[in-house]
Every structure is written in C-alpha cells, then in structure tokens.
Motif scaffolding. Structure first.
Motif, PDB file in Angstrom:
ATOM      1  N   TRP A  91     -10.754   9.812  -5.591  1.00 49.49           N
ATOM      2  CA  TRP A  91     -10.576  10.906  -4.633  1.00 49.49           C
ATOM      3  C   TRP A  91      -9.996  12.146  -5.313  1.00 49.49           C
TER       4      TRP A  91
ATOM      5  N   VAL B 178      -3.083   4.842   7.794  1.00 46.06           N
ATOM      6  CA  VAL B 178      -3.886   3.893   8.578  1.00 46.06           C
ATOM      7  C   VAL B 178      -3.486   2.454   8.252  1.00 46.06           C
ATOM      8  N   VAL B 179      -3.337   2.150   6.964  1.00 45.22           N
ATOM      9  CA  VAL B 179      -2.947   0.789   6.569  1.00 45.22           C
ATOM     10  C   VAL B 179      -1.560   0.453   7.105  1.00 45.22           C
TER      11      VAL B 179
ATOM     12  N   ILE C  41      -6.933   0.015  -5.233  1.00 44.07           N
ATOM     13  CA  ILE C  41      -6.301   1.208  -4.678  1.00 44.07           C
ATOM     14  C   ILE C  41      -6.131   2.331  -5.706  1.00 44.07           C
TER      15      ILE C  41
ATOM     16  N   TYR D 296      -7.859   5.909  -5.312  1.00 42.32           N
ATOM     17  CA  TYR D 296      -7.065   7.131  -5.296  1.00 42.32           C
ATOM     18  C   TYR D 296      -7.483   8.056  -6.448  1.00 42.32           C
TER      19      TYR D 296
ATOM     20  N   THR E 282       0.835  -1.202   0.000  1.00 42.05           N
ATOM     21  CA  THR E 282       0.000   0.000   0.000  1.00 42.05           C
ATOM     22  C   THR E 282       0.871   1.253   0.000  1.00 42.05           C
TER      23      THR E 282
ATOM     24  N   ARG F 159      -6.877  12.413   1.728  1.00 42.65           N
ATOM     25  CA  ARG F 159      -7.480  11.101   1.905  1.00 42.65           C
ATOM     26  C   ARG F 159      -6.499   9.990   1.528  1.00 42.65           C
TER      27      ARG F 159
ATOM     28  N   PHE G 181      -5.266   7.346   4.273  1.00 38.97           N
ATOM     29  CA  PHE G 181      -5.525   5.919   4.045  1.00 38.97           C
ATOM     30  C   PHE G 181      -4.232   5.120   4.167  1.00 38.97           C
TER      31      PHE G 181
ATOM     32  N   THR H 295       1.361   4.104  -2.918  1.00 39.29           N
ATOM     33  CA  THR H 295       1.134   5.503  -2.563  1.00 39.29           C
ATOM     34  C   THR H 295       2.316   6.383  -2.963  1.00 39.29           C
TER      35      THR H 295
END
Length: 429
Positions: free
Chosen positions: A383, A401-402, A376, A380, A244, A394, A398, A248
């Motif tokens: 958003w 948090v992951v 994902i 993304y 993740t 966001r 996200f 990102t």
C-alpha cells in the motif's frame, strides 16, 4: 487486605520465575528478528539482497502453523522439558550461525528457529506461564510476563550492542554481529540454568496446588476437541486483533515524519516511548484489571475500542500538530495496545479451558493470532509503495476494522460465558 486481593497478589518467587520466562522469550526471538537491531551488518554478513533477507522472516513466520501441533507435545509430555529443549536448540543454532554466516546456511538456521522457537518453545512457554499460579492470577501473570519481555529486550540488546561495538573491528561489523549472536546464546544458557532450578518438577508442584501439571495427558481425540472448540477460536481472534494493532503501531513512526511533519529524531524518540515505556505500564495494568474484574476478554475489548478511537483521531490530525499532543496520544494508544497484549493470552483461562489443554490451546491460538506475520507487513508495504502517504489511510482503516472484529469478539465471549455459565462457580467460591 481482602481475600480477593490476596488471590491476585504474586509472590516474590513467582515474580522471579516470570522475569526469567520473559528473559527467555527475549533470547529465543532475538536472532530470528535480529535484522531489527543489526540490519546493515546482517545484510553485509549474508551478502544477500533486502528481499532475500525478508524471506528469512517469512520462513520463520510459517512456524506459527507448526505451533498448532507443537502444543500437543507440551500437553502430552513434560512442558518444562520441552521448554528446555526448545531454548537449548535456539542457543545451539545461534552458535552454529555465528561461525557459519552465509545466506544458504541462514535459510536452514531460520527453519530451525521456526521449529525450535514456535513448534517446541512457544506452546511450552505459554503453558509454563499458566502453571506459575492459580487461575485467579492468570491476567496478572501474563501481564507481567509481557512487561518483563520488554525489560529483557532492553537488557539483552544493550549487552549485545556492547559486544557488537567491542568486536566490530571490520568495515561492515560482521565480527561484532557474531559476538552479539554468541552473546544471545550465552544469556540463553544462563536463563535455562536459572529456570531449571526455579520451575519445580511436576511431581513436586502438585503439592502446592498452584503450578502443577495435570496427571492426564493429551490424546489425539483431545487435540481435535481443542481445534473444534469455539473457545479456542475466540481466544485466537482476541490475539489476532491485538497483534494486528501491535504491528500497525510500528507504522506510526513513518506516519509522524512523512505525513504530520515531525522530525525523524522526534519520531524515533516517540517510538522508543511507545515500544518500551507503555509496555511496562500497559501490560501489567491490563492483566491486573482482567483478574480484578474477572474478565480478561473485556479488558481486551475495551482496550481495542480505545485504540480504534485514537487511530481515528490520529487520521484527523493536520500536519504540524503540536508535539505535546502527539506524545500524549502516542502514550495512550500504546498503553491501550499493551493492556490488550497483557490480557490476551489469559483469555483461555477466563473461558475455563482446562490446564490439561494449555499447550495445545496456546499453539492453536498462536497459529490463529500471529498469522498476520504471514501477510500484514507485505500488505502494508504494498500500500505504501503503490499509494505513497495515502497508503496510511488503508493501513489505519484495516487496523480499525480488525480491532472492531476484536471488540465484537469480546462481546461474543461475554454472551458465550453467560450462556454456558462460565465463571459462575469460581465467582461463588
């Protein structure tokens, strides 16, 4: 040199095998993700919309589910043979696609890529990597495999780019694209030939006590045991959290240019440093540290914690932030991410999941860990389309948090190991 250092050190032959395993990894996934290198030429060649092009990646991403079942195949039969068949089929599909470039056939080819690259190849690849050396070398091995995947990426794509430029005589570069894809196939065949002679046969490997396949073969009952084993799921969560963050990272480039006001050239240059420079350093370092301190999961957890801190700092930076600070922070974040990537696939070894289950475990870990491919990028993108630059809030939230779940998972692994006395016997030895 201490016995501990001697156990971790890799031989020249191991390095050579790892290099070609990394090169093979690059070749297998070069064409399925070719849009990241030759986007415009691929759209022109297929005559499709950008949305239709996205469906190809979706089809391939579904193959991650197949990997959960393909792993049993690698445990049931000769992993080396499964590996050879998987890479060989990828090469054949490349050639067929190069001479039949249309969207309808591409759908079939990408389904073939999913079967060959994820059902057959990936579990066998992870199992062969694990069989390259003994259990005390797993972090170092997987760290260098990740680094050599990056090296292979540079080598293969520069060669492909050369042939693309040489043969791109038409307006849209379709002929150049065909040449690049055939180039991938040729490099794949060369890699296969080298690995055929480098990777010992199972019966020969049993003599050296490092890369032997277990004599017992997987059964359906064994596979069910792997599926229900909490060690498999903890290994999968480690990959999920790391992957993740890896996904990102690609959004840092538009964030720098659209929000922080950096130039497109500067943002692109940082992307190159992040993708290639930090990979060569972070992945081997993470794997080596995991072996040295006998905890790959701890390296994953600490690396993810470091990445969380820097994600938060990035969000606090104002527009016009000094370029030097951006460079330093990008390098550190990239190193943390690749340290986790270099260690994540060795977590099953740390949890003492037997080599007998290496293929099945890696298939299931792939299914769990790489499932962000299924949602994902769509999430993304949604958003950013709906909220504009505010969508980055966001995205980073996200990811944080992951990754926090990944940190908690690493702590849970330490508790689990202590409770079940995992690693005690090997430490004593």
């Amino acid at each position: 040199m201490s016995n501990e250092q001697e156990k971790i050190r890799l031989s020249i032959k191991q390095f050579v095998i790892i290099f070609f395993l990394g090169l093979g990894y690059t070749v297998v996934y070069a064409t399925p993700f070719i849009q990241y290198v030759f986007y415009d030429a691929l759209v022109s060649a297929l005559g499709c919309s950008q949305q239709e092009l996205g469906y190809l990646i979706t089809i391939f991403g579904i193959g991650n589910i197949l990997a959960a079942f393909g792993g049993m195949l690698s445990d049931r039969f000769n992993a080396k043979s499964i590996y050879m068949i998987g890479v060989g089929l990828i090469c054949v599909l490349n050639v067929l696609f190069a001479f039949n470039m249309n969207y309808t056939f591409a759908l079939v080819v990408w389904a073939g890529f999913a079967f060959s690259g994820l059902f057959l190849y990936f579990p066998a690849h992870i199992k062969l990597c694990r069989l390259v050396g003994h259990e005390r070398q797993q972090g170092t091995i997987f760290g260098f495999v990740e680094a050599f995947c990056g090296v292979g990426n540079v080598i293969v794509n520069f060669i492909a780019l050369y042939f693309f430029t040489k043969f791109a005589t038409d307006a849209y570069g379709v002929n150049g694209l065909k040449a690049a894809i055939i180039c991938y196939a040729v490099i794949g065949v060369i890699t296969l030939i080298c690995l055929y002679f480098l990777i010992p046969k199972p019966e020969t490997a049993k003599k050296d006590n490092t890369s032997a396949e277990p004599e017992e073969k997987m059964t359906v009952k064994d596979w069910v045991h792997v599926v229900t084993n909490p060690r498999t799921w903890m290994s999968g969560i480690a990959v999920f959290a790391t992957y993740t963050m890896y996904c990102t990272l690609s959004y840092y480039t538009p964030y720098f240019s659209n929000v922080l006001g950096a130039s497109v050239v500067f943002s692109g240059g940082l992307a190159i440093i992040r993708i290639y420079g930090t990979r060569f350093v972070g992945a081997p370092l993470g794997g080596w540290l995991g072996d040295k301190f006998r905890s790959l999961s701890a390296v994953v957890g600490v690396s993810l914690l470091g990445a969380i801190i820097f994600v938060v700092i990035f969000k606090m930076l104002p527009p016009g932030t000094d370029a030097t600070l951006l460079i330093v922070m990008t390098i550190i974040t990239g190193v943390f991410t690749y340290m986790a990537r270099g260690a994540m696939f060795a977590v099953p070894s740390e949890l003492e999941i037997p080599r007998k289950y290496a293929g099945s475990t890696s298939g299931l870990v792939c299914c769990i860990g790489y499932c962000p491919d299924l949602f994902i990028f769509v999430l993304y993108g949604y958003w950013l389309d709906v909220y504009g630059n505010a969508g980055f809030d966001r995205i980073f939230l996200f990811a944080a948090v992951v990754m926090a779940i990944g940190v908690l998972n690493s702590i849970a692994i330490q508790i689990y190991k202590r409770k079940h006395k995992i690693g005690k016997s090997s430490a004593a030895a």
